[in-house]
Motif scaffolding. Sequence first.
Motif, PDB file in Angstrom:
ATOM      1  N   SER A 125      -8.345   4.606  -5.447  1.00 29.10           N
ATOM      2  CA  SER A 125      -9.661   2.853  -5.470  1.00 29.10           C
ATOM      3  C   SER A 125      -8.770   2.010  -5.357  1.00 29.10           C
ATOM      4  N   ILE A 126      -8.459   0.834  -4.906  1.00 30.73           N
ATOM      5  CA  ILE A 126      -7.314  -0.167  -5.216  1.00 30.73           C
ATOM      6  C   ILE A 126      -8.207  -1.665  -5.225  1.00 30.73           C
ATOM      7  N   ASN A 154      -5.847  -6.551  -5.045  1.00 30.18           N
ATOM      8  CA  ASN A 154      -4.885  -6.925  -4.062  1.00 30.18           C
ATOM      9  C   ASN A 154      -5.532  -6.005  -2.730  1.00 30.18           C
ATOM     10  N   SER A 155      -5.695  -6.977  -2.077  1.00 29.89           N
ATOM     11  CA  SER A 155      -5.683  -6.786  -0.298  1.00 29.89           C
ATOM     12  C   SER A 155      -4.467  -6.484  -0.002  1.00 29.89           C
ATOM     13  N   THR A 196       2.365   7.503  -4.511  1.00 28.98           N
ATOM     14  CA  THR A 196       3.352   6.049  -4.352  1.00 28.98           C
ATOM     15  C   THR A 196       2.456   5.031  -3.960  1.00 28.98           C
ATOM     16  N   ILE A 197       2.506   3.883  -4.440  1.00 27.95           N
ATOM     17  CA  ILE A 197       1.983   3.057  -3.326  1.00 27.95           C
ATOM     18  C   ILE A 197       1.943   1.594  -4.228  1.00 27.95           C
ATOM     19  N   ARG A 198       2.568   0.405  -2.990  1.00 25.05           N
ATOM     20  CA  ARG A 198       3.084  -0.669  -2.709  1.00 25.05           C
ATOM     21  C   ARG A 198       2.236  -1.611  -2.854  1.00 25.05           C
ATOM     22  N   LEU A 199       2.478  -2.525  -3.778  1.00 26.46           N
ATOM     23  CA  LEU A 199       1.038  -3.546  -4.162  1.00 26.46           C
ATOM     24  C   LEU A 199       2.237  -5.012  -4.523  1.00 26.46           C
ATOM     25  N   LEU A 200       1.745  -6.319  -3.943  1.00 28.96           N
ATOM     26  CA  LEU A 200       2.580  -7.291  -4.212  1.00 28.96           C
ATOM     27  C   LEU A 200       1.630  -7.706  -5.576  1.00 28.96           C
TER      28      LEU A 200
END
Length: 125
Positions: A24-25, A29-30, A101-105
């Motif tokens: 769930s993001i 964090n679009s 492992t998640i990349r977010l701005l």
Amino acid sequence: VQLVESGGGLVRAGGSLTLSCAASISSINSIYNIAEMRWYRQGPGKQRELVAAIGSGDTTDYSGSVKGRFTISRDNKKNTVFLQMNDLKPEDTAVYYCNATIRLLPNWDTPGDYWGQGTQVTVSS
């Protein structure tokens, strides 16, 4: 980011279970990228071990103890990873954890490592 597992339970040896883990993001964090997703497990008195992993391109890897019995898959539209477990054995008894492992701005070059709370799998003989 939250990872929520489901699907654990009690099963007899030789049986099957399917675990699910949904990421769930926040809508804040679009823009994000879920790279590798993994399942770990920790049995009684044992260290946590990697069970299976799946990359963003659906490449998979398995520990030797589950290869041929477990199948990892993912649904990218639903940010969900699955672990189909067949021919379960008492030694598969453990708490199973989802990891991603998640990349977010704005920290795109520093991906985060996220864990679920764990789900118990118990296999009776």
